[in-house]
Design an enzyme around this catalytic site. Structure first.
Site, short mmCIF file in Angstrom:
data_model
loop_
_atom_site.label_atom_id
_atom_site.label_comp_id
_atom_site.label_asym_id
_atom_site.label_seq_id
_atom_site.Cartn_x
_atom_site.Cartn_y
_atom_site.Cartn_z
N HIS A 270 -42.75 23.50 32.23
CA HIS A 270 -43.74 22.49 31.88
C HIS A 270 -43.75 21.38 32.93
O HIS A 270 -44.69 21.28 33.71
CB HIS A 270 -43.54 21.92 30.48
CG HIS A 270 -43.59 22.95 29.40
ND1 HIS A 270 -44.66 23.80 29.23
CD2 HIS A 270 -42.68 23.31 28.45
CE1 HIS A 270 -44.43 24.61 28.22
NE2 HIS A 270 -43.23 24.35 27.74
N ASP A 321 -45.45 31.29 27.17
CA ASP A 321 -44.74 30.39 26.25
C ASP A 321 -44.87 30.82 24.79
O ASP A 321 -44.23 31.75 24.33
CB ASP A 321 -45.21 28.97 26.48
CG ASP A 321 -44.30 27.92 25.86
OD1 ASP A 321 -43.37 28.30 25.13
OD2 ASP A 321 -44.51 26.71 26.09
#
Length: 455
Positions: A270, A321
């Site tokens: 991220h 993810d």
């Protein structure tokens, strides 16, 4: 060893699209020879456009079963943190066998959409009652089994998860299945050592600076065998950044670099909220930024500082993810579109010498994902895995395209899946858009979901 071949009218080699290429691989699934400017042989398979397979550098496989189930607004503002509470409740119910069924479904979908490797950030280690299974690596083995069933290459990353927040806050009761300390994570890694092979690597993942102390991270990474990948969630949400500042006086990426030796082994997942100094630190370290645009959009995380990071020669890759999407194309498309929205411009991700946005992003994500996986993947070169995706050259979007426009057409035209065939380690796992074991995988997944939705 048996040698096999594939003829590509166009193959995406490290130097770019190349005409009339014969790819050879050995019985172990490694590319052994690459010939260019050759003619096809009568007996060999011939394909139009062949690219290396992509690495999905960040996956929580069990969350695939949640996709679509959290898109209902609550009474108050919804955020990553309210989504997380729902995820915890779901994680308390799932069995190891269900983890395998869900992982197999997910990986078969990822294979059909262009991923041939996955980095599995795996943190559901304990039984629902909070005790370890008799085999401390039981749940990790089940996820690896899902990869083996589908043919997906995997980097298993057992997750160190000791605290609920900064200042070493004790875990919540609904986090009991994640609870691990350094000694336990190292035991899981040791238990998985015999599963390491050309298709499977074992690394480690301190969950985050919230969930593992800097001392723990130093200890577990020092004990990890040399060269193994290290992944960590970092700076995903502003609440996390502010909490880190309040607890330590430093921002998360700043704290990580002040306390750890961050190098090529690391993938910082991220890293959404960075200041210029942190951008420069990440880029200089040669670590990988793990960007997960579909999940970051789904959870409202924000936009990665891609333009500044590219300018600093930063390395990056893509991951799915929480699996709101399983598509290489969607991740890359929205990596660029997010920047267009942020910058109010077009063709943002380009550099001098490569003005084609899709080509630049595709090649960078191949390289970044391969580095993050710690495996010999990501390019069509001798010694690398024979992981290949073949685009559908009969599709209208590609039939009339010049070769230099192929990746632009794949990434930026329509929503049909233009990936027709997939090879992993030289073994064909997807043919004409269908996974070789799809019926069995889907049946197991449906049965699993029927069980979970009755809870």
């Amino acid at each position: 060893m048996t040698v096999q071949t594939l003829f590509a009218k166009q193959a995406l080699l490290p130097s770019g699209w190349t005409s009339d290429v014969r790819l050879h691989w050995d019985g172990a699934g490694h590319l052994s020879q690459i010939e260019t400017g050759v003619m096809p042989l009568s007996y060999e398979r011939q394909y139009g456009y062949v690219s290396p397979g992509m690495t999905n550098l960040h996956s929580h496989a069990f969350q695939r079963a949640m996709a679509g189930m959290t898109e209902i607004a609550g009474e108050g503002p919804d955020s990553f943190w309210t989504w997380r509470d729902l995820m915890y409740r779901y994680a308390l119910a799932i069995s190891p066998e269900q983890m395998q069924a869900i992982a197999a479904q997910l990986y078969s979908e990822c294979l059909r959409h262009g991923y041939t490797s996955v980095c599995e950030f795996h943190y559901v280690h304990r039984a629902p009652n909070g005790e370890f299974y008799s085999d401390i690596a039981e749940t990790s083995r089940q996820v690896i089994a899902g990869a083996q069933q589908t043919g997906m290459g995997i980097t298993m990353l057992p997750v160190l998860y000791s605290y609920a927040d900064f200042n070493q806050q004790p875990l919540r009761e609904d986090q009991r299945r994640f609870n691990t300390n350094v000694e336990q994570i190292l035991r899981i890694i040791e238990a998985l050592e015999k599963q390491r092979n050309a298709q499977t690597e074992i690394g480690v993942a301190p969950h985050s600076l919230r969930a593992a102390s800097t001392a723990q991270i130093s200890e577990v990474t020092a004990a990890l065998p040399a060269g193994r990948p290290i992944h960590i969630h970092i700076a995903e949400q502003m609440r996390e950044v502010n909490a880190c500042l309040a607890a330590t006086g430093k921002r998360p990426v700043e704290l990580l670099f002040d306390t750890q030796t961050v190098d090529e082994r690391w993938c910082l997942v991220h890293a959404t909220h960075l200041n210029p100094h942190e951008v420069a630190s990440m880029a200089a370290s040669k670590s990988i930024a793990g960007i997960c645009t579909s999940t970051e959009g789904n959870l409202g995380d924000g936009f990665f500082e891609l333009l500044d990071y590219i300018a600093a020669n930063g390395r990056f890759g893509i991951g799915t993810d929480s699996h709101a999407s399983q598509s290489v194309v969607e991740e890359i498309r929205w990596l660029e579109y997010g920047q267009r929205l942020k910058m109010q411009g077009r063709n943002i991700a380009s550099v001098k010498g490569q003005r084609r946005v899709a080509d630049y992003l595709w090649q960078q994500c191949l390289l970044g994902g391969a580095q993050a996986s710690g495996r010999a993947v990501g390019s069509l070169e001798v010694g690398k895995r024979a992981d290949m995706i073949i685009f559908d050259d009969q599709h209208p979007n590609l039939q009339c395209s010049a070769v230099e426009d192929i990746l632009s057409s794949v990434v930026f035209t329509g929503n049909d899946n233009l990936i027709r065939d997939v090879f992993v380690g030289g073994v064909q796992v997807v043919e004409n858009g269908k996974h070789r074991d799809q019926a069995n995988i889907t049946a197991n997944y449906v049965a699993c979901m029927q069980q979970l939705r009755q809870l």
